[in-house]
Design a protein around this motif. Structure first.
Motif, PDB file in Angstrom:
ATOM      1  N   ALA A  63       0.827  -1.213   0.000  1.00  7.61           N
ATOM      2  CA  ALA A  63       0.000   0.000   0.000  1.00  7.61           C
ATOM      3  C   ALA A  63       0.857   1.258   0.000  1.00  7.61           C
ATOM      4  O   ALA A  63       0.615   2.199  -0.774  1.00  7.61           O
ATOM      5  CB  ALA A  63      -0.942  -0.008   1.211  1.00  7.61           C
ATOM      6  N   PHE A  64       1.883   1.284   0.847  1.00  7.84           N
ATOM      7  CA  PHE A  64       2.702   2.490   0.936  1.00  7.84           C
ATOM      8  C   PHE A  64       3.669   2.607  -0.249  1.00  7.84           C
ATOM      9  O   PHE A  64       4.038   3.720  -0.631  1.00  7.84           O
ATOM     10  CB  PHE A  64       3.420   2.546   2.283  1.00  7.84           C
ATOM     11  CG  PHE A  64       2.524   3.021   3.392  1.00  7.84           C
ATOM     12  CD1 PHE A  64       2.432   4.370   3.693  1.00  7.84           C
ATOM     13  CD2 PHE A  64       1.724   2.127   4.086  1.00  7.84           C
ATOM     14  CE1 PHE A  64       1.575   4.821   4.684  1.00  7.84           C
ATOM     15  CE2 PHE A  64       0.859   2.564   5.086  1.00  7.84           C
ATOM     16  CZ  PHE A  64       0.777   3.909   5.382  1.00  7.84           C
ATOM     17  N   SER A  65       4.055   1.480  -0.831  1.00 10.69           N
ATOM     18  CA  SER A  65       4.831   1.546  -2.075  1.00 10.69           C
ATOM     19  C   SER A  65       4.002   2.168  -3.183  1.00 10.69           C
ATOM     20  O   SER A  65       4.505   2.957  -3.986  1.00 10.69           O
ATOM     21  CB  SER A  65       5.279   0.140  -2.500  1.00 10.69           C
ATOM     22  OG  SER A  65       6.324  -0.335  -1.703  1.00 10.69           O
ATOM     23  N   LEU A 120       6.968  -6.474 -15.004  1.00  8.49           N
ATOM     24  CA  LEU A 120       8.315  -7.049 -15.034  1.00  8.49           C
ATOM     25  C   LEU A 120       9.290  -6.269 -14.156  1.00  8.49           C
ATOM     26  O   LEU A 120      10.310  -6.823 -13.741  1.00  8.49           O
ATOM     27  CB  LEU A 120       8.842  -7.077 -16.474  1.00  8.49           C
ATOM     28  CG  LEU A 120       8.164  -8.062 -17.426  1.00  8.49           C
ATOM     29  CD1 LEU A 120       8.704  -7.893 -18.831  1.00  8.49           C
ATOM     30  CD2 LEU A 120       8.367  -9.499 -16.946  1.00  8.49           C
ATOM     31  N   ALA A 121       8.976  -5.007 -13.873  1.00  9.61           N
ATOM     32  CA  ALA A 121       9.887  -4.170 -13.074  1.00  9.61           C
ATOM     33  C   ALA A 121      10.186  -4.779 -11.719  1.00  9.61           C
ATOM     34  O   ALA A 121      11.251  -4.536 -11.142  1.00  9.61           O
ATOM     35  CB  ALA A 121       9.296  -2.775 -12.893  1.00  9.61           C
ATOM     36  N   GLY A 122       9.271  -5.598 -11.200  1.00 11.53           N
ATOM     37  CA  GLY A 122       9.518  -6.241  -9.926  1.00 11.53           C
ATOM     38  C   GLY A 122      10.604  -7.284  -9.965  1.00 11.53           C
ATOM     39  O   GLY A 122      11.115  -7.696  -8.931  1.00 11.53           O
ATOM     40  N   PHE A 123      10.994  -7.720 -11.158  1.00  9.78           N
ATOM     41  CA  PHE A 123      11.960  -8.799 -11.277  1.00  9.78           C
ATOM     42  C   PHE A 123      13.244  -8.411 -11.996  1.00  9.78           C
ATOM     43  O   PHE A 123      14.100  -9.260 -12.219  1.00  9.78           O
ATOM     44  CB  PHE A 123      11.334  -9.996 -12.008  1.00  9.78           C
ATOM     45  CG  PHE A 123      10.432 -10.815 -11.137  1.00  9.78           C
ATOM     46  CD1 PHE A 123      10.790 -11.140  -9.847  1.00  9.78           C
ATOM     47  CD2 PHE A 123       9.203 -11.259 -11.623  1.00  9.78           C
ATOM     48  CE1 PHE A 123       9.961 -11.912  -9.037  1.00  9.78           C
ATOM     49  CE2 PHE A 123       8.372 -12.036 -10.827  1.00  9.78           C
ATOM     50  CZ  PHE A 123       8.752 -12.352  -9.534  1.00  9.78           C
ATOM     51  N   ILE A 124      13.371  -7.160 -12.398  1.00  7.80           N
ATOM     52  CA  ILE A 124      14.598  -6.788 -13.094  1.00  7.80           C
ATOM     53  C   ILE A 124      15.429  -5.845 -12.235  1.00  7.80           C
ATOM     54  O   ILE A 124      14.890  -5.131 -11.400  1.00  7.80           O
ATOM     55  CB  ILE A 124      14.310  -6.167 -14.489  1.00  7.80           C
ATOM     56  CG1 ILE A 124      13.583  -4.840 -14.353  1.00  7.80           C
ATOM     57  CG2 ILE A 124      13.522  -7.116 -15.354  1.00  7.80           C
ATOM     58  CD1 ILE A 124      13.378  -4.144 -15.679  1.00  7.80           C
ATOM     59  N   GLY A 148      -0.195  -2.180 -12.879  1.00  4.10           N
ATOM     60  CA  GLY A 148       1.179  -2.640 -13.089  1.00  4.10           C
ATOM     61  C   GLY A 148       2.009  -2.549 -11.827  1.00  4.10           C
ATOM     62  O   GLY A 148       2.786  -3.454 -11.495  1.00  4.10           O
ATOM     63  N   MET A 149       1.838  -1.450 -11.073  1.00  6.92           N
ATOM     64  CA  MET A 149       2.555  -1.290  -9.810  1.00  6.92           C
ATOM     65  C   MET A 149       2.082  -2.308  -8.771  1.00  6.92           C
ATOM     66  O   MET A 149       2.881  -2.888  -8.041  1.00  6.92           O
ATOM     67  CB  MET A 149       2.346   0.125  -9.265  1.00  6.92           C
ATOM     68  CG  MET A 149       3.153   1.213  -9.946  1.00  6.92           C
ATOM     69  SD  MET A 149       4.919   1.146  -9.495  1.00  6.92           S
ATOM     70  CE  MET A 149       5.590   0.394 -10.976  1.00  6.92           C
ATOM     71  N   ILE A 150       0.773  -2.523  -8.692  1.00 12.13           N
ATOM     72  CA  ILE A 150       0.231  -3.466  -7.708  1.00 12.13           C
ATOM     73  C   ILE A 150       0.754  -4.877  -7.960  1.00 12.13           C
ATOM     74  O   ILE A 150       1.216  -5.562  -7.038  1.00 12.13           O
ATOM     75  CB  ILE A 150      -1.309  -3.446  -7.730  1.00 12.13           C
ATOM     76  CG1 ILE A 150      -1.823  -2.102  -7.181  1.00 12.13           C
ATOM     77  CG2 ILE A 150      -1.882  -4.608  -6.922  1.00 12.13           C
ATOM     78  CD1 ILE A 150      -3.324  -1.912  -7.330  1.00 12.13           C
ATOM     79  N   ILE A 151       0.710  -5.314  -9.212  1.00  8.24           N
ATOM     80  CA  ILE A 151       1.169  -6.667  -9.524  1.00  8.24           C
ATOM     81  C   ILE A 151       2.688  -6.754  -9.448  1.00  8.24           C
ATOM     82  O   ILE A 151       3.248  -7.696  -8.886  1.00  8.24           O
ATOM     83  CB  ILE A 151       0.675  -7.091 -10.924  1.00  8.24           C
ATOM     84  CG1 ILE A 151      -0.854  -7.147 -10.937  1.00  8.24           C
ATOM     85  CG2 ILE A 151       1.255  -8.457 -11.310  1.00  8.24           C
ATOM     86  CD1 ILE A 151      -1.454  -7.365 -12.302  1.00  8.24           C
ATOM     87  N   GLY A 152       3.374  -5.739  -9.998  1.00  5.91           N
ATOM     88  CA  GLY A 152       4.834  -5.765 -10.028  1.00  5.91           C
ATOM     89  C   GLY A 152       5.455  -5.815  -8.647  1.00  5.91           C
ATOM     90  O   GLY A 152       6.363  -6.605  -8.385  1.00  5.91           O
TER      91      GLY A 152
END
Length: 201
Positions: A63-65, A120-124, A148-152
């Motif tokens: 949530a805060f991210s 994909l940003a969560g994994f690179i 995208g932010m929630i899933i990433g």
């Protein structure tokens, strides 16, 4: 060069603080904007200390991210030109400019391309803040940015706390012992995966 283990050990100190949940929320918020330490480093020891709260801790961080990501988006959209000298001094400007160019080309095709990149940003191995600022500069549609932010980010925090919840002290002990090797191995794998994805596309 040791990078991940010192950060993890520092996070152990933060996680033991009486206000650890608020520190996690604050860290998650500022990391999405400018801070270099990822909030995930606090999640493992906090989850180990109170396993029943694994879902709560992951949700607080997410949530805060997301709130921080929206602030960074707005800053990128409205103040980027004025802040270019600051990013240049931090060494971020080349990466932001590169990401802006890539996002701009993706958005030109469809919002779906930007959504995929944010997931994909969560994994690179590129800091989340680079994506949040670049998205604001380009004007990525909110219909792509927020999901995208929630899933990433969500897939990282929920997988981590869930693994610690299931594995308990043994999982955390193994993480502590091998965090340096795991950190660099994951980065190497992700760089390879990103290179492969870019060649394919």
């Amino acid at each position: 060069m040791k990078l991940f283990k010192p950060l993890y050990e520092k996070a152990l100190v933060w996680a033991a603080h009486p206000q650890a949940e608020r520190l996690l929320a604050g860290l998650s918020f500022v990391e999405a904007i400018i801070f270099p330490v990822m909030p995930e480093v606090m999640l493992a020891p906090m989850t180990l200390a109170r396993p029943s709260r694994w879902l709560r801790y992951a949700s607080v961080s997410l949530a805060f991210s997301l709130i921080g990501a929206l602030v960074a988006y707005a800053l990128g959209h409205y103040t980027f030109e004025a802040l270019r000298p600051l990013f240049d001094s931090l060494g971020w400007l080349p990466r932001i400019d590169a990401m802006v160019g890539k996002l701009r080309s993706e958005v030109a095709g469809s919002a779906w391309g930007a959504f995929v990149m944010l997931v994909l940003a969560g994994f690179i191995p590129v800091p989340l803040k680079i994506f949040t600022w670049a998205s604001g500069i380009v004007g990525v549609p909110m219909i792509a940015f927020i999901p995208g932010m929630i899933i990433g980010r969500g897939k990282r925090v929920y997988l981590l706390t869930g693994a610690i919840r299931l594995g308990g002290a043994r999982a955390e002990a193994l993480l502590h012992k091998y965090v340096e090797w795991l950190g660099w191995a994951v980065i190497a794998l992700l760089v390879g995966a990103v290179a492969w994805w870019q060649l394919r596309h």
